[in-house]
Write an enzyme that holds these catalytic residues in place. Structure first.
Site, short mmCIF file in Angstrom:
data_model
loop_
_atom_site.label_atom_id
_atom_site.label_comp_id
_atom_site.label_asym_id
_atom_site.label_seq_id
_atom_site.Cartn_x
_atom_site.Cartn_y
_atom_site.Cartn_z
N GLN A 28 0.83 -1.19 0.00
CA GLN A 28 0.00 0.00 0.00
C GLN A 28 0.87 1.24 0.00
O GLN A 28 1.97 1.24 0.54
CB GLN A 28 -0.99 0.00 1.16
N GLY A 29 0.34 2.26 -0.66
CA GLY A 29 1.05 3.52 -0.74
C GLY A 29 0.09 4.66 -0.48
O GLY A 29 -1.13 4.52 -0.57
N TYR A 30 0.67 5.81 -0.17
CA TYR A 30 -0.13 6.98 0.22
C TYR A 30 0.03 8.09 -0.81
O TYR A 30 1.12 8.61 -1.03
CB TYR A 30 0.28 7.42 1.62
N LEU A 31 -1.09 8.42 -1.45
CA LEU A 31 -1.12 9.52 -2.41
C LEU A 31 -1.23 10.85 -1.67
O LEU A 31 -0.68 11.86 -2.11
CB LEU A 31 -2.30 9.35 -3.37
N ASN A 142 -0.50 3.09 9.67
CA ASN A 142 0.29 2.70 8.51
C ASN A 142 0.83 3.91 7.76
O ASN A 142 1.95 3.88 7.25
CB ASN A 142 -0.54 1.81 7.58
#
Length: 153
Positions: A28-31, A142
């Site tokens: 997962q990544g954070y925009l 996270n």
């Protein structure tokens, strides 16, 4: 409005492995991440999701999650400057399903479990492997771990 009500615990020991099936790879990544709001893209096994979360109040926060095509998720992940890698296990206990995450990469060594509730006051039967509760500690979000890895604490 979607609401997530969640309690988080560090995991003590590895007795949880007796109850766990096969885990799913989770990237997962954070925009967007800041001021209590996040926009996250996640690939969990073969499925992919875009999730928008609002500020936390107690153990609750607004959450909107949408399934998206895996190809789109992979492209969005490539745009993210901060990411988290983990293996997620789903473990039934006390009438609830616990999500247990074994972190990898820069967060190697962190094992955390969370359980989603219907209300903040809902009673929870803790499994033997549930250690210290970290629900109110933002270091264990996270989105924080993506920017400030556990291995650097």
């Amino acid at each position: 409005m979607g609401v997530e009500i969640e309690r988080k615990f560090l995991v003590a020991g590895d007795s949880w492995r007796q109850q766990a099936g096969e885990g799913l790879s989770c990237r997962q990544g954070y925009l967007v991440s800041g001021q209590g709001k996040t926009v996250r893209v996640r690939i969990l096994g073969e499925e992919a999701f875009l999730t928008i979360k609002g500020p936390t109040a107690g153990i609750s926060r607004s959450e909107f999650e949408y399934a998206i095509p895996s190809g789109d998720a992979a492209e969005l992940l490539a745009l993210c400057e901060t990411r988290v890698e983990k293996t997620r296990y789903f473990i039934p206990h006390g009438g609830l399903v616990w999500d247990l995450d074994v972190f990898g990469g820069a967060n190697e060594g962190l094992v955390m479990a969370e359980v989603e509730l219907e209300s903040e006051g809902q009673p929870v039967e803790l499994p033997e492997w549930a250690g210290r509760e970290v629900s109110g500690d933002p270091r264990y979000y996270n989105s924080y771990l993506a920017r400030n890895p556990f291995t650097l604490w």
